[in-house]
Design a protein around this motif. Structure first.
Motif, short mmCIF file in Angstrom:
data_model
loop_
_atom_site.label_atom_id
_atom_site.label_comp_id
_atom_site.label_asym_id
_atom_site.label_seq_id
_atom_site.Cartn_x
_atom_site.Cartn_y
_atom_site.Cartn_z
N GLU A 88 -9.25 -24.53 7.10
CA GLU A 88 -9.88 -25.84 7.24
C GLU A 88 -11.31 -25.69 7.73
N GLY A 89 -12.22 -26.29 7.00
CA GLY A 89 -13.63 -26.22 7.36
C GLY A 89 -14.35 -24.99 6.83
N ASP A 90 -13.63 -24.10 6.15
CA ASP A 90 -14.25 -22.89 5.60
C ASP A 90 -13.65 -22.62 4.23
N GLU A 91 -14.25 -23.25 3.23
CA GLU A 91 -13.71 -23.15 1.87
C GLU A 91 -13.84 -21.75 1.28
N ASP A 92 -14.72 -20.93 1.85
CA ASP A 92 -14.95 -19.59 1.31
C ASP A 92 -13.96 -18.56 1.86
N TYR A 93 -13.19 -18.94 2.88
CA TYR A 93 -12.23 -17.98 3.43
C TYR A 93 -10.81 -18.37 3.02
N TYR A 94 -10.19 -17.50 2.26
CA TYR A 94 -8.81 -17.71 1.86
C TYR A 94 -8.22 -16.35 1.50
N LEU A 95 -6.90 -16.28 1.52
CA LEU A 95 -6.18 -15.07 1.12
C LEU A 95 -5.62 -15.25 -0.28
N VAL A 96 -5.31 -14.14 -0.91
CA VAL A 96 -4.70 -14.17 -2.24
C VAL A 96 -3.44 -13.31 -2.19
N ASP A 97 -2.30 -13.93 -2.37
CA ASP A 97 -1.06 -13.15 -2.49
C ASP A 97 -1.06 -12.45 -3.85
N HIS A 98 -0.62 -11.21 -3.86
CA HIS A 98 -0.63 -10.49 -5.14
C HIS A 98 0.36 -9.33 -5.10
N SER A 99 0.80 -8.92 -6.27
CA SER A 99 1.66 -7.74 -6.37
C SER A 99 0.83 -6.50 -6.07
N THR A 100 1.51 -5.41 -5.72
CA THR A 100 0.79 -4.23 -5.21
C THR A 100 1.14 -2.95 -5.96
N PHE A 101 1.54 -3.07 -7.20
CA PHE A 101 1.84 -1.87 -7.98
C PHE A 101 0.55 -1.19 -8.45
N THR A 102 0.61 0.12 -8.59
CA THR A 102 -0.45 0.88 -9.24
C THR A 102 0.10 1.38 -10.57
N PHE A 161 4.63 2.94 -13.14
CA PHE A 161 3.95 2.31 -12.02
C PHE A 161 4.47 2.90 -10.72
N PHE A 162 3.63 2.81 -9.70
CA PHE A 162 3.93 3.37 -8.39
C PHE A 162 3.93 2.26 -7.34
N ARG A 163 4.92 2.31 -6.46
CA ARG A 163 4.99 1.35 -5.36
C ARG A 163 4.16 1.85 -4.18
N ARG A 164 4.08 1.03 -3.17
CA ARG A 164 3.23 1.33 -2.02
C ARG A 164 3.75 2.48 -1.17
N ASP A 165 5.03 2.79 -1.25
CA ASP A 165 5.61 3.75 -0.33
C ASP A 165 5.42 5.21 -0.77
N ILE A 166 4.81 5.44 -1.92
CA ILE A 166 4.57 6.81 -2.35
C ILE A 166 3.25 7.31 -1.76
N GLY A 167 3.25 8.55 -1.27
CA GLY A 167 2.05 9.13 -0.69
C GLY A 167 1.13 9.72 -1.75
N PRO A 168 -0.10 10.04 -1.38
CA PRO A 168 -1.08 10.54 -2.36
C PRO A 168 -0.69 11.86 -3.01
N ASP A 169 -0.11 12.79 -2.24
CA ASP A 169 0.26 14.08 -2.83
C ASP A 169 1.37 13.92 -3.85
N ARG A 170 2.37 13.10 -3.50
CA ARG A 170 3.48 12.89 -4.44
C ARG A 170 3.00 12.13 -5.67
N MET A 171 2.11 11.17 -5.47
CA MET A 171 1.54 10.46 -6.61
C MET A 171 0.80 11.43 -7.52
N ALA A 172 0.01 12.31 -6.94
CA ALA A 172 -0.72 13.30 -7.73
C ALA A 172 0.23 14.19 -8.51
N ASP A 173 1.32 14.62 -7.88
CA ASP A 173 2.30 15.46 -8.57
C ASP A 173 2.86 14.75 -9.79
N ARG A 174 3.20 13.50 -9.62
CA ARG A 174 3.83 12.77 -10.71
C ARG A 174 2.83 12.46 -11.82
N VAL A 175 1.60 12.11 -11.45
CA VAL A 175 0.58 11.88 -12.47
C VAL A 175 0.34 13.16 -13.28
#
Length: 208
Positions: A161-175, A187-201
């Motif tokens: 209220e009173g600040d039209e430029d400040y708002y959040l955006v709900d969104h999915s978080t897949f990579t 696609f990868f969920r948030r719980d995978i770490g960078p090393d494991r992501m690199a291995d799978r890629v």
């Protein structure tokens, strides 16, 4: 109530992606990437596809311009207070691990907040994370089309209220891992770490 609806929408998205897997990859079709998958949701022709967006330099680009090498694509927004910076930091760390192994993967950030995420805002955001991170924005219609192609979810919340430029955006978080001339493969969920992501890629890249 809004947060509950967002969580429910994300859950529906996971179920939808799973259904796409069983209709495409999981129904006995030949899957050259089967050994790279850890879950039951994988690539399929129904996820991903053509898009037209605007890059950090204000230039119009298409999916063919963007996916000229294996790419990790994430949908978020630069004003995101916590989730997006953490997820993107994980993504670019995985890209750095891969680069150390001689594998070049492009990190891509697609904004779901076209009202605020100008090319200039994207440049500031991406430059702080990684020199090769590509930021993309566009008109509301262009963003919606790209989001629908990748079956993502986003919803602008009511501003303070009173600040039209400040708002959040709900969104999915897949990579999303997308390969040139092949398209979406995982696609990868948030719980995978960078090393494991690199291995799978790397596994997917070996199987190309």
């Amino acid at each position: 109530m809004t947060r509950t609806l967002a969580i429910a929408a994300a859950a529906v998205l996971v179920v939808a992606l799973a259904a796409l897997y069983f209709l495409t990859v999981g129904s006995g079709s030949d899957d050259r990437f089967a050994q790279c998958r850890e879950g039951k949701v994988g690539g399929g022709a129904e996820i991903g596809g053509p898009f037209t967006l605007v890059d950090e330099n204000g230039e119009t680009v298409t999916d063919q311009d963007v996916i000229d090498k294996p790419a990790l694509i994430y949908f978020g927004y630069t004003f995101c207070p916590d989730v997006c910076p953490l997820d993107m930091s994980r993504n670019v760390e995985a890209v750095e691990v891969l680069e150390e192994r001689g594998r070049m993967v492009k990190p891509v950030f697609i904004s779901v907040d076209p009202e605020r995420d100008t090319p200039e805002m994207l440049t500031d955001f991406t430059d702080n994370l990684h020199p090769r991170l590509l930021g993309l924005t566009g008109s509301p219609e262009q963003i919606r089309a790209a989001s629908q192609a990748y079956r993502t979810y986003y919803q602008k919340q009511e501003p303070e209220e009173g600040d039209e430029d400040y708002y959040l955006v709900d969104h999915s978080t897949f990579t999303y891992l997308v390969l040139p001339e092949i398209g979406f493969v995982e696609f990868f969920r948030r719980d995978i770490g960078p090393d494991r992501m690199a291995d799978r890629v790397e596994c997917f890249m070996d199987a190309m």
